[in-house]
Scaffold this motif. Sequence first.
Motif, short mmCIF file in Angstrom:
data_model
loop_
_atom_site.label_atom_id
_atom_site.label_comp_id
_atom_site.label_asym_id
_atom_site.label_seq_id
_atom_site.Cartn_x
_atom_site.Cartn_y
_atom_site.Cartn_z
N THR A 119 0.83 -1.20 0.00
CA THR A 119 0.00 0.00 0.00
C THR A 119 0.87 1.25 0.00
O THR A 119 0.67 2.17 -0.80
CB THR A 119 -0.92 0.01 1.24
OG1 THR A 119 -1.76 -1.14 1.21
CG2 THR A 119 -1.77 1.26 1.27
N VAL A 120 1.85 1.27 0.92
CA VAL A 120 2.76 2.42 0.99
C VAL A 120 3.54 2.57 -0.30
O VAL A 120 3.67 3.67 -0.85
CB VAL A 120 3.72 2.26 2.19
CG1 VAL A 120 4.79 3.35 2.17
CG2 VAL A 120 2.95 2.29 3.50
N GLN A 121 4.06 1.46 -0.81
CA GLN A 121 4.83 1.49 -2.06
C GLN A 121 4.00 2.01 -3.22
O GLN A 121 4.46 2.82 -4.03
CB GLN A 121 5.34 0.09 -2.38
CG GLN A 121 6.23 0.05 -3.62
CD GLN A 121 6.61 -1.38 -3.99
OE1 GLN A 121 5.77 -2.27 -4.00
NE2 GLN A 121 7.89 -1.60 -4.29
N GLY A 122 2.73 1.59 -3.29
CA GLY A 122 1.86 2.03 -4.39
C GLY A 122 1.63 3.52 -4.37
O GLY A 122 1.73 4.18 -5.43
N TYR A 123 1.34 4.07 -3.20
CA TYR A 123 1.11 5.51 -3.12
C TYR A 123 2.37 6.31 -3.43
O TYR A 123 2.33 7.33 -4.12
CB TYR A 123 0.57 5.88 -1.74
CG TYR A 123 -0.86 5.45 -1.52
CD1 TYR A 123 -1.87 5.81 -2.41
CD2 TYR A 123 -1.21 4.69 -0.40
CE1 TYR A 123 -3.17 5.41 -2.21
CE2 TYR A 123 -2.53 4.29 -0.20
CZ TYR A 123 -3.50 4.65 -1.11
OH TYR A 123 -4.80 4.26 -0.92
N LEU A 124 3.52 5.85 -2.91
CA LEU A 124 4.77 6.57 -3.16
C LEU A 124 5.17 6.51 -4.63
O LEU A 124 5.64 7.51 -5.19
CB LEU A 124 5.89 5.99 -2.28
CG LEU A 124 5.73 6.21 -0.76
CD1 LEU A 124 6.88 5.57 -0.01
CD2 LEU A 124 5.64 7.70 -0.43
N LEU A 125 5.00 5.37 -5.28
CA LEU A 125 5.33 5.25 -6.70
C LEU A 125 4.42 6.14 -7.54
O LEU A 125 4.87 6.74 -8.53
CB LEU A 125 5.21 3.80 -7.15
CG LEU A 125 6.31 2.85 -6.65
CD1 LEU A 125 6.01 1.41 -7.08
CD2 LEU A 125 7.68 3.28 -7.19
N THR A 126 3.17 6.22 -7.14
CA THR A 126 2.23 7.08 -7.87
C THR A 126 2.67 8.53 -7.78
O THR A 126 2.63 9.29 -8.77
CB THR A 126 0.81 6.93 -7.30
OG1 THR A 126 0.41 5.56 -7.39
CG2 THR A 126 -0.19 7.78 -8.09
N LEU A 127 3.10 8.93 -6.59
CA LEU A 127 3.58 10.30 -6.40
C LEU A 127 4.85 10.56 -7.22
O LEU A 127 4.99 11.61 -7.85
CB LEU A 127 3.85 10.56 -4.91
CG LEU A 127 2.62 10.64 -4.01
CD1 LEU A 127 3.04 10.73 -2.55
CD2 LEU A 127 1.76 11.86 -4.38
N LEU A 128 5.76 9.58 -7.22
CA LEU A 128 7.01 9.75 -7.96
C LEU A 128 6.78 9.76 -9.47
O LEU A 128 7.58 10.34 -10.22
CB LEU A 128 7.98 8.62 -7.60
CG LEU A 128 8.54 8.67 -6.16
CD1 LEU A 128 9.35 7.42 -5.87
CD2 LEU A 128 9.40 9.92 -5.97
N ASP A 129 5.69 9.13 -9.90
CA ASP A 129 5.40 9.08 -11.34
C ASP A 129 4.72 10.32 -11.88
O ASP A 129 4.34 10.37 -13.06
CB ASP A 129 4.52 7.85 -11.66
CG ASP A 129 5.31 6.56 -11.59
OD1 ASP A 129 6.56 6.62 -11.63
OD2 ASP A 129 4.69 5.48 -11.47
N GLY A 130 4.53 11.34 -11.04
CA GLY A 130 4.00 12.59 -11.55
C GLY A 130 2.90 13.21 -10.73
O GLY A 130 2.47 14.34 -11.01
#
Length: 328
Positions: A119-130
């Motif tokens: 869950t944490v990884q998904g939100y952080l990757l989404t933020l890093l992707d733009g």
Amino acid sequence: MLFSAAFLAGMMYFFMELRWDFIIIFGFSLYIFSFFVLQYRVEHFIYRRVKKIYDDVSLLESSTFRNKAITTDMATLTREVQKFAQDKKIEIETLKIREEYRREFLGNVSHELKTPLFTVQGYLLTLLDGAMADKALRKKYLQRAEKGVERLIYIVQDLDMITKLEVGDLNLNYTRFNIVEVVQNVFDLLEMKADKKGIMLMFDMKYIKPIMVYADREKIQQVVTNLVVNSIKYGRENGTTEVAIEDLIDNKIIVRVKDNGEGIEKKHIPRLFERFYRVDKSGARTEGGSGLGLSIVKHVVEGHDEKIYVESKVGQGSEFSFTLEKTK
């Protein structure tokens, strides 16, 4: 052997014409001598082979075996080997159960940690992707990631606590306190959580006088908290969680935490206090928690040399109760 001695005595009488008294003494002596020689040889013959069996299966220590009288009774050996086989069967079955428990435990730990991590990884990757450019979305995703981290911390803290409890590192700080006040504090802390499901937290009666007990206040409050949280989690919407405090004997009370939820099937009750064991695996995980609450409760209560009990009927609710030492 007796026949051989008699036959030899008869041959000596007929061919050597010796006196009967001499022949009888000679035959009897020969019989006794032959008996002990053969018995000695047979016992040592069996001893070597039986000892090899014992050594191979480690049934007895060699020193114990040497101190025992040698026997030619094969029934005794058969019974001991059968007992050994039965003991080994029980040991193997126990090891299988432990191995199954170990696999299940590791699987549960993996699942409990994996869910918030992903869950944490998904939100952080989404933020890093733009998504960082959108302030509203950034705040929302960071808040959700924070909740995932909080759950991870909660699981790790409970794992650390259960490990300490299981190795006996409980460090109880016994004090004299009012158990009614502790229960009321738990109600105040969990009132908002209960309101979300419309569950009413209440005593079975109005306790005017304090009920003093002798235990570790902080850990007993954790026990009550975990039991009340559990009753809210699995309780029926718009239901109740009721706490009763009753006298058992002169120096004991029992604290009962009862709900009117769906109840628990009998097949689940023996495993309720296992780490990560869940009755409703899908529903329980949506409610959060570490899955260690009841296991911690059991260890804390037993660390006080007290007892914990469970009663439940499907469709009628559940009652968890534990004893405490009463004081004046």
